[in-house]
Structures are given as structure tokens and as C-alpha cells.
Design a protein around this motif. Structure first.
Motif, PDB file in Angstrom:
ATOM      1  N   LEU A 140      -1.751  35.818  -8.771  1.00 20.85           N
ATOM      2  CA  LEU A 140      -0.595  36.720  -8.896  1.00 20.85           C
ATOM      3  C   LEU A 140       0.711  36.082  -8.438  1.00 20.85           C
ATOM      4  CD1 LEU A 140      -0.980  39.616 -10.030  1.00 20.85           C
ATOM      5  CD2 LEU A 140      -3.082  38.733  -9.044  1.00 20.85           C
ATOM      6  N   GLY A 141       0.669  34.839  -7.972  1.00 20.23           N
ATOM      7  CA  GLY A 141       1.893  34.165  -7.569  1.00 20.23           C
ATOM      8  C   GLY A 141       2.424  34.603  -6.215  1.00 20.23           C
ATOM      9  N   LYS A 142       1.524  35.031  -5.321  1.00 19.97           N
ATOM     10  CA  LYS A 142       1.956  35.432  -3.981  1.00 19.97           C
ATOM     11  C   LYS A 142       2.605  34.276  -3.233  1.00 19.97           C
ATOM     12  CE  LYS A 142       0.982  38.253  -1.187  1.00 19.97           C
ATOM     13  NZ  LYS A 142       1.909  39.077  -0.396  1.00 19.97           N
ATOM     14  N   LYS A 143       2.027  33.099  -3.366  1.00 22.49           N
ATOM     15  CA  LYS A 143       2.524  31.929  -2.642  1.00 22.49           C
ATOM     16  C   LYS A 143       3.309  31.024  -3.589  1.00 22.49           C
ATOM     17  CE  LYS A 143       2.240  33.415   0.349  1.00 22.49           C
ATOM     18  NZ  LYS A 143       3.271  33.541   1.371  1.00 22.49           N
ATOM     19  N   PRO A 144       4.467  30.535  -3.139  1.00 17.19           N
ATOM     20  CA  PRO A 144       5.326  29.716  -4.009  1.00 17.19           C
ATOM     21  C   PRO A 144       4.840  28.272  -4.103  1.00 17.19           C
ATOM     22  CG  PRO A 144       6.323  29.953  -1.840  1.00 17.19           C
ATOM     23  CD  PRO A 144       5.068  30.796  -1.813  1.00 17.19           C
ATOM     24  N   PHE A 145       5.193  27.628  -5.209  1.00 16.14           N
ATOM     25  CA  PHE A 145       4.892  26.202  -5.367  1.00 16.14           C
ATOM     26  C   PHE A 145       5.957  25.573  -6.259  1.00 16.14           C
ATOM     27  CE2 PHE A 145       3.031  22.344  -6.962  1.00 16.14           C
ATOM     28  CZ  PHE A 145       2.248  21.878  -5.908  1.00 16.14           C
ATOM     29  N   TYR A 146       6.792  24.728  -5.658  1.00 18.37           N
ATOM     30  CA  TYR A 146       7.842  24.006  -6.376  1.00 18.37           C
ATOM     31  C   TYR A 146       7.434  22.544  -6.530  1.00 18.37           C
ATOM     32  CZ  TYR A 146      10.942  27.966  -5.367  1.00 18.37           C
ATOM     33  OH  TYR A 146      11.511  29.207  -5.299  1.00 18.37           O
ATOM     34  N   TYR A 147       7.807  21.953  -7.672  1.00 19.72           N
ATOM     35  CA  TYR A 147       7.494  20.533  -7.826  1.00 19.72           C
ATOM     36  C   TYR A 147       8.549  19.806  -8.664  1.00 19.72           C
ATOM     37  CZ  TYR A 147       5.693  21.502 -12.568  1.00 19.72           C
ATOM     38  OH  TYR A 147       5.566  21.857 -13.891  1.00 19.72           O
ATOM     39  N   TYR A 148       8.680  18.527  -8.368  1.00 22.91           N
ATOM     40  CA  TYR A 148       9.547  17.603  -9.116  1.00 22.91           C
ATOM     41  C   TYR A 148       8.648  16.537  -9.716  1.00 22.91           C
ATOM     42  CZ  TYR A 148      12.580  13.484  -9.691  1.00 22.91           C
ATOM     43  OH  TYR A 148      13.222  12.367 -10.172  1.00 22.91           O
ATOM     44  N   HIS A 149       8.806  16.305 -11.019  1.00 23.73           N
ATOM     45  CA  HIS A 149       8.017  15.273 -11.692  1.00 23.73           C
ATOM     46  C   HIS A 149       8.916  14.562 -12.692  1.00 23.73           C
ATOM     47  CE1 HIS A 149       4.995  14.053 -14.938  1.00 23.73           C
ATOM     48  NE2 HIS A 149       4.796  13.229 -13.924  1.00 23.73           N
ATOM     49  N   ASN A 150       9.085  13.273 -12.527  1.00 20.29           N
ATOM     50  CA  ASN A 150       9.970  12.516 -13.414  1.00 20.29           C
ATOM     51  C   ASN A 150       9.206  11.606 -14.367  1.00 20.29           C
ATOM     52  OD1 ASN A 150       9.064  10.474 -11.755  1.00 20.29           O
ATOM     53  ND2 ASN A 150      11.082   9.879 -10.971  1.00 20.29           N
ATOM     54  N   GLY A 151       7.914  11.872 -14.528  1.00 13.74           N
ATOM     55  CA  GLY A 151       7.095  11.050 -15.394  1.00 13.74           C
ATOM     56  C   GLY A 151       6.369   9.936 -14.661  1.00 13.74           C
ATOM     57  N   LYS A 152       6.796   9.699 -13.439  1.00 15.86           N
ATOM     58  CA  LYS A 152       6.175   8.652 -12.625  1.00 15.86           C
ATOM     59  C   LYS A 152       5.846   9.173 -11.227  1.00 15.86           C
ATOM     60  CE  LYS A 152       7.004   4.040 -10.680  1.00 15.86           C
ATOM     61  NZ  LYS A 152       7.980   2.927 -10.531  1.00 15.86           N
ATOM     62  N   ASN A 153       6.829   9.750 -10.586  1.00 12.44           N
ATOM     63  CA  ASN A 153       6.645  10.236  -9.220  1.00 12.44           C
ATOM     64  C   ASN A 153       6.541  11.752  -9.182  1.00 12.44           C
ATOM     65  OD1 ASN A 153       6.722   7.860  -7.391  1.00 12.44           O
ATOM     66  ND2 ASN A 153       8.698   7.517  -8.416  1.00 12.44           N
ATOM     67  N   PHE A 154       6.019  12.230  -8.056  1.00  5.79           N
ATOM     68  CA  PHE A 154       5.742  13.653  -7.902  1.00  5.79           C
ATOM     69  C   PHE A 154       6.118  14.078  -6.491  1.00  5.79           C
ATOM     70  CE2 PHE A 154       2.843  17.357  -7.410  1.00  5.79           C
ATOM     71  CZ  PHE A 154       3.140  18.033  -8.576  1.00  5.79           C
ATOM     72  N   GLU A 155       6.769  15.239  -6.385  1.00  9.47           N
ATOM     73  CA  GLU A 155       7.128  15.807  -5.089  1.00  9.47           C
ATOM     74  C   GLU A 155       6.918  17.311  -5.159  1.00  9.47           C
ATOM     75  OE1 GLU A 155      10.704  15.372  -1.745  1.00  9.47           O
ATOM     76  OE2 GLU A 155      11.123  14.882  -3.850  1.00  9.47           O
TER      77      GLU A 155
END
Length: 615
Positions: A140-155
Motif C-alpha cells: 500500500l506504499g506505507k513506507k517511502p522509497f526514493y532512488y536515483y539511477h543513471n544507468g550505472k550507479n544507484f542511490e
């Protein structure tokens, strides 16, 4: 409940520490991070709010079987049952935490482990043998999750500010701003930055360190096609729902810290409070907010319920100065623009509840699943009006537009829409958004598929749509940030996926019958609390912003939203906005939602727009 962080980008130790400190309020008990150098540089970080197994052995990042490393935010409510099952398969455990059980479940079930979890969660596992990240967000999306992905790296992070800090490749999204002004929140998977996304609820993902490949998949969704239908009687439905609710509440009462219940005096929170008192021998602590403004104070109803249930009830008086302080510092906790003004009383409630308990159960989710909002009633009335020919409705619209009552003029605009579905969508985004000056289609969201189809009746479609939009984008964001701002964990039994699945399968008349909304929940509640307490109109959870903006905060509003300030806000027609602010100040139209959304956006832009371009 915690804050998680991780990256494959190169940051030094000071920068990592600052990223974790930025959201330390999410988990003040222990801040930790680890570097992993198995072929590829990986950093995992965690801010812990200790709830289950308070021993340092359960601190995160947590390692299991040497090659499984995890950071986890949330709770798995069925972890004890899972642990028993996994123990019979030979898995051993050295803690009493749910975190360790998740690791074992991943080893046993692979990516399908999430389907075994009943809880609220966002987590990432680093599997050093497979050299990949595996992560997921709860159904249900209670907890948030943000991400950055540039095709190589992930945060990734629990809040976007942790990614934003020391990151030099971000641009502010004008598209997200347009969506925010329409919806009051930024729809998933968008964020305020073009380069950062939110993982969708009910989705998991893998990230391959060797190739930089990111893949996500949907592991759960509501049944919006109407394939699952409950065929039993109403009494059978009540019995089955009671059993599910009893388990949902009792499992959420488990913690190694003190637990309480938010009690507004409404149906949902009263039901949770009633079940909680029946599920434990200890006296339940309940909490409500008291407003001194006439028409806003519902605390007496909460007190009536508390007196009947004999709870240890605490009434929190809303302090004007405290509320103003939260308004001016809003974006420190809501680190994306967010326009639901009930976030302020939610923060006040969380702030003072935290002085007594570390976990609080809430009634969130009941309105969406069991058809409780006022708008569900009027949309059914509107459906009958839409049987009239469009030219006749347009004529009625012209007459209503002459009325001095602004509500009549809102109805006048609603009558112009071709279908009732279009009317509902407009109601959720704003019936009149002519002040938006943009070519961006703010209605272009994937979730329209839950509204615009013929698989269900109108009530079920708008309910499904609200679960996927309003509940996720607005309510969950509001509650997560408001509670975590004060290191308080909020648990919502009515958002147990079993409750949601069951509600989706019920016939509409079990939920709304002859105008009686939330029928089945009420009938379960009335077995424990007298019906007479609830014979009153449904109330919202808000503060007197209309009057404040017109009187006490008038100078603040006019200075924050003067000509120069409005020029710095993208996607708006400045003259139309100025006209609407004037309407509010002279009392001809209640424009406080627009004013609040602009104040929040301007505050965010003031803080973040100095060195980040808008594109």
C-alpha cells in the motif's frame, strides 16, 4: 521504523554522515553505515528507531550468512509465524528481530519473499554472491522509497533530502510542480527532481552492480478488474472481517516499546481502539487533538469513546504558536512540496504522543476501502444528475454561476463535465485549475486505469482510484513524515493488505447501503461502542487555516506571496492567482487550499532553488 540509505556513488565519510544526519529524526537510537568493497563500492546506512529487539545485535546495516546485508525501514507483523516456518527448514537465528527473518526469507524464497511479508516496509538487500541489490516497497506504499539511477550507479533513501545532499546532477522538475499544484502531492513515481524516482507500492526491484541494470516488477495490486467476489451473506462477511481485523490489530500491538492508539472519535479510530482494548490486558493509551476554534474541536467525541472503552486518554491542545512554527519549518520534514494542510495537526498529535509512547495505531485506510468519504455520497448524487442531457446541465451551470455562494459556483463548474468519471477526476485535482499556466498534462497518470474502465460500478472504481492515488500519494506521505518527524512509529491495521483485499471483494451494499457509509465497519464497531456517539456528521482533521490566512496570518500570506514571489513560481498565471488570493481575503471565496499549496511550494523553492535549475 527507521531511515534507510545506500549508494554506489563515491562519497567520503563526512558526506555519508551528513546524509544520514539529515534525516536522523527518523531513527535517533543508532546511526550506522558500512562500506562493502566486494568488486564494486557499496555503502549502506541506517538510522534506527528501536521497536523490536532493542539489543544492538539487531542494529543495521545487518548481515546474515556473511553475504546477505540489509537495511530495512518498517515492520513485518507476521515475522514470528515466518520464523517458525523457516526454522523447520533449518534456518537459525541469533536475534528476536524481524530483520533477520527477512534475510532468511530472501534466501529461502528469493524475490518472492515479499509475497510472504505482511507489513509496512521498504528495504534493500545486498547479495554479495550475486552482486546485486534486491529491494521492495510494501503493497500500500506505507513506507517511502526514493532512488536515483543513471544507468550505472544507484542511490536510495527513505527521504529525498538524503539523496539531494552532496548530489550535483539534479534538476527541479517543472512537470512535478504542475502535478503538485493539481493533485496537492507529487504522484508516484515522479518526484520534485527529474533524476529521482519513487518505487511504486507493491513493487520490488533488482539492481545489477556489474551492468548497472535496474528492473522493477509488480508483485501485488488491488483487484480492479473485479475478478474476486465475496459470495457469502452480510453476517458471514462481518464475521470474516472481524477475524481479519482482530489479527491485524493484535499483531500491530506487539513491540518491545510502549504502544498507543490515535483516537479522533470517528468510526475508524474508535474501531481500532475498541479492538485494541479487547486484544490486551493492559490499559490502552489513546490520544486526540483539541482545537479551541469553534467547529474544529472534535475532542469531546474522542473523550466519549475513551470513557466507554476505559482507555488512558490524553487530549493534546493545539497551540497556535506551535502550529505557526510548524508551518514555517514545514519543509524540513516534508522535503518535497506537499499541500495537505492536515499535516500540521498530524505533526502536533505525533509530537505530543511521542512523549508517552513510541508506537501508535491509526485508523488510516478505512475511508478508501469501505467508502467513507463525503465525496462518495455526492458522486452518487452527481451520477443521477449526469443522466440529464449535457445542454441542460450546461444551462443549469450558467444559472448557478450567478450565485454569490462559492459552493454553488463549484457545482456549476462540475456540471460542465461530460461524464461523472471526468467530474470525479476533476474533483480530485481541482474543479477549476485555470490558474495553472502550463502545457503539461497533469492528469496523465498511470492510475487512471483504476477509474476509467467498465469492470466495476462507480463506487468501487472511485474507491480503487483513491486507494492508488489519494491514500498513497497523500495520506501515507502525511502520516509517515508527521510521525517520523518525532521518531514515532504509526501502524495502520485497516491498511493490512488482507483487509484491503477483503474490502475490494465485498458487494458495494455491504459498505454503503441507503446512504449509510462504512456500513460493515460501523456494525462491527457498534458491538463494542454505542451507536449514539457517532450520530453526527463526519468531520475532517484540519485547522482553521481559512480564518488564519484571512486574519492572523494575512500579512504573512501577502508578504510570502507578493508579486516578486509569485514570479518565481513556475506554471502559474500570476494575475489569476492574485485575484484568487484577493477573493479569499475579502471573503467571497474560500481559497485557503490554493494559498497553502503556494506557501509550501514557495518555501521549498526558497530553500532548494538557489543552485538547482528548473527544467
Amino acid at each position: 521504523m527507521c531511515g534507510i540509505y545506500g549508494t554506489t556513488l563515491q562519497y567520503n565519510e563526512v558526506q555519508i554522515k551528513e546524509k544520514l544526519q539529515r534525516t536522523a529524526f527518523r531513527g535517533p537510537d543508532k546511526m550506522g553505515w558500512k562500506y562493502y568493497s566486494a568488486n564494486y563500492p557499496v555503502i549502506f546506512g541506517h538510522n534506527r528507531l528501536s521497536i523490536i529487539d532493542l539489543d544492538p545485535r539487531s542494529d543495521q546495516p545487518f548481515t546474515y550468512f556473511e553475504h546477505i546485508h540489509i537495511v530495512f525501514n518498517g515492520e513485518i507483523y507476521n515475522f514470528k509465524t515466518l520464523k517458525e516456518s523457516l526454522s523447520t527448514k533449518g534456518y537459525q537465528f541469533r536475534t528476536t528481530s524481524d530483520t533477520e527473518v527477512m534475510c532468511a526469507a530472501y534466501l529461502e524464497y528469493g524475490e518472492e519473499c515479499v509475497e510472504h511479508f505482511n507489513g509496512m516496509f521498504s528495504f534493500v538487500i545486498f547479495d554479495t554472491k550475486k552482486q546485486l541489490f534486491f529491494g521492495a516497497r510494501d503493497r500500500l506504499g506505507k513506507k517511502p522509497f526514493y532512488y536515483y539511477h543513471n544507468g550505472k550507479n544507484f542511490e536510495f533513501a527513505s527521504q529525498i533530502s538524503s539523496i539531494q545532499l552532496h548530489h550535483h546532477d539534479l534538476t527541479i522538475s517543472s512537470e512535478a510542480i504542475a502535478h503538485y499544484l493539481a493533485w496537492g502531492a507529487i504522484p508516484d513515481p515522479k518526484t520534485i527532481f527529474n533524476e529521482v524516482k519513487k518505487l511504486l507500492p507493491g513493487h520490488s526491484f533488482t539492481f545489477q552492480l556489474a551492468t548497472g541494470e535496474f528492473k522493477d516488477r509488480c508483485y501485488w495490486d488491488i483487484d480492479y478488474q473485479g475478478k474476486s467476489q465475496f459470495s457469502g451473506s452480510y453476517e458471514e462477511a462481518k464475521t470474516e472481517l472481524k477475524n481479519i481485523l482482530n489479527d491485524a490489530v493484535s499483531t500491530r500491538l506487539f513491540a518491545d516499546v510502549s504502544v498507543g492508539v490515535f483516537l479522533s472519535g470517528g468510526v475508524d479510530s474508535s474501531l481500532i481502539s475498541a479492538i485494541a482494548t479487547q486484544s490486551t490486558s493492559e490499559k490502552v493509551k489513546t490520544f486526540s487533538v483539541k482545537f479551541n476554534e469553534k467547529g474544529f474541536d472534535e475532542s469531546k467525541y474522542a473523550q466519549q469513546v475513551a470513557d466507554h472503552l476505559k482507555t488512558d486518554h490524553h487530549v493534546i491542545e493545539c497551540n497556535y504558536d506551535e502550529g505557526i512554527d510548524l508551518i514555517k519549518n514545514f519543509n524540513h520534514y516534508y522535503d518535497e512540496p506537499f499541500a495537505d494542510s492536515s499535516a500540521i495537526p498530524s505533526m502536533l498529535l505525533a509530537k505530543h504522543t511521542r512523549k508517552q509512547v513510541t508506537v501508535a495505531l491509526s485508523g488510516d485506510g478505512g475511508d478508501e476501502s469501505f467508502i467513507g468519504y463525503h465525496r462518495y455520497s455526492w458522486i452518487m448524487k452527481g451520477k443521477r444528475i449526469h443522466y440529464l442531457p449535457l445542454p441542460l446541465r450546461q444551462l443549469g451551470s450558467k444559472v448557478l454561476e450567478l450565485s454569490p455562494n462559492y459552493r454553488h459556483r463549484v457545482i456549476a463548474k462540475a456540471l460542465k463535465f461530460k461524464t461523472i468519471d471526468d467530474t470525479y477526476l476533476a474533483a480530485m485535482t481541482g474543479v477549476d485549475l485555470s490558474y495553472l499556466k502550463t502545457d503539461i498534462d497533469y492528469k496523465d497518470v498511470e492510475e487512471l486505469k483504476y477509474l476509467f474502465h467498465n469492470n466495476k460500478n462507480l463506487l468501487e472504481r472511485v474507491s480503487d482510484f483513491d486507494i492508488k492515488t489519494y491514500l498513497n500519494w497523500d495520506i501515507n506521505t502525511k502520516v509517515d513524515r508527521a510521525t517520523m518527524a518525532y521518531s514515532l512509529e504509526a501502524r495502520a491495521p485497516l491498511m493490512d493488505h488482507r483487509v484491503v483485499d477483503f474490502a475490494r471483494a465485498l458487494p458495494s451494499e455491504y459498505k454503503m447501503h441507503n446512504g449509510n457509509q462504512k456500513r460493515i465497519l460501523k456494525d462491527i464497531l457498534y458491538e463494542s461502542v454505542p451507536k449514539e456517539i457517532f450520530d453526527r456528521p463526519k468531520a475532517g482533521f484540519t485547522m482553521p487555516f481559512s480564518r488564519w490566512f484571512r486574519e492572523d496570518l494575512k500579512d504573512y500570506v501577502l508578504s510570502e506571496l507578493d508579486d516578486n514571489s509569485l514570479k518565481s513560481i513556475p506554471c502559474i498565471d500570476i494575475e489569476e492567482v492574485k485575484f484568487r488570493i484577493k477573493q479569499h481575503m475579502d471573503g467571497t471565496w474560500d481559497r485557503y487550499p490554493l494559498i497553502w499549496s503556494l506557501l509550501v511550494l514557495k518555501q521549498w523553492l526558497n530553500t532548494n532553488c538557489k543552485n538547482i535549475p528548473i527544467k
